[in-house]
Design an enzyme around this catalytic site. Structure first.
Site, PDB file in Angstrom:
ATOM      1  CB  CYS A   1      -3.894 -48.660  20.223  1.00 53.22           C
ATOM      2  SG  CYS A   1      -2.891 -49.260  21.656  1.00 53.22           S
TER       3      CYS A   1
ATOM      4  CD  GLU B   1      -0.800 -47.047  13.581  1.00 48.53           C
ATOM      5  OE1 GLU B   1      -1.918 -48.366  13.516  1.00 48.53           O
ATOM      6  OE2 GLU B   1       0.040 -46.768  14.331  1.00 48.53           O
TER       7      GLU B   1
END
Length: 242
Positions: free
Chosen positions: A97, A159
């Site tokens: 990630c 995000e």
């Protein structure tokens, strides 16, 4: 006109006693700031993008990606984030990630090329996977999700996360500054890990973005992966606002 978020309290990094490598990444890496529709509006360093004060102001939304690496047995590779990570230390999450950076090769939007390039870069940085063994065209870009999550009182995430699946047998040599542990799981093993997280057993904690994917998308992905029809769930037009 593009805007750039303002770094808040950079001097506080010293008080936080960040790991030296993580501190360098926090201040040197420039994330891509985007609006709710994933249109680029500017850039800011990782420190600025992950401060809850900026997240709460709505000035820190940035582009990210999450890689889900399945081996030939369709087991999913998970990682436990290193203890020295500034956000979400020691939580279990998907394979890799991170963020595409504000630079031309990682901002190319045609065929999600920039995100693909960034994903290959971070597979090497975090897991020591040789980039020569990863073809950027091999990533299946399934979609995007928009989420916000606090890590603690100071740090958090906001995000638009690109969700990438890669099916390959790759050799991982985790970077201890990024990753505390790795493990492959099948569906039943993942269910047991989720059960432990829900019941706060053995100190198991899942990252919020991974949990969103587990609850909303992963079962269908796994079904299509098994059936060889993963392309049927690709939807890069819609952003899932979660």
């Amino acid at each position: 006109m593009a805007t750039t978020a303002t770094t808040q309290g950079a001097a506080g990094a010293l008080e936080d006693k960040m790991d030296a490598v993580q501190q360098r990444l926090m201040f040197d890496d420039e994330c891509i700031l985007v609006d709710e529709e994933d249109k680029v509006v500017g850039h800011a360093n990782k420190y600025t993008c992950h401060i809850m004060e900026n997240i709460d102001k709505g000035t820190a939304r940035h582009r990210a990606f999450s890689v889900f690496l399945f081996d030939s047995q369709h087991r999913l590779l998970l990682q436990q984030r290193a203890a020295c990570k500034v956000t979400f230390p020691l939580v279990w999450t998907n394979t890799c990630c991170s963020h595409p950076l504000y630079r031309p090769d990682e901002m190319e939007e045609a065929n999600v090329q920039g995100v693909r390039v960034a994903a290959r870069r971070k597979l090497e940085d975090e897991l020591g996977i040789d980039p020569d063994t990863v073809d950027v065209k091999a990533f299946t870009c399934l979609g995007r999700m928009h989420y916000k999550a606090p890590s603690d009182g100071k740090w958090g995430e906001h995000e638009i996360d690109y969700l990438l699946v890669l099916k390959a047998d790759l050799k991982a040599t985790p970077n201890p500054n990024e990753v505390a542990a790795v493990r492959f799981v099948d569906r039943e093993e993942l269910k047991e890990l989720v059960r432990k997280a829900d019941n706060k057993e053995d100190g198991v904690v899942l990252s919020p973005w991974f949990r969103l994917v587990v609850d909303r998308f992963l079962p269908a992905w796994w079904d299509h992966l098994d059936a060889g029809t993963l392309s049927e769930v690709v939807d890069m037009e819609k952003i899932h606002h979660l």
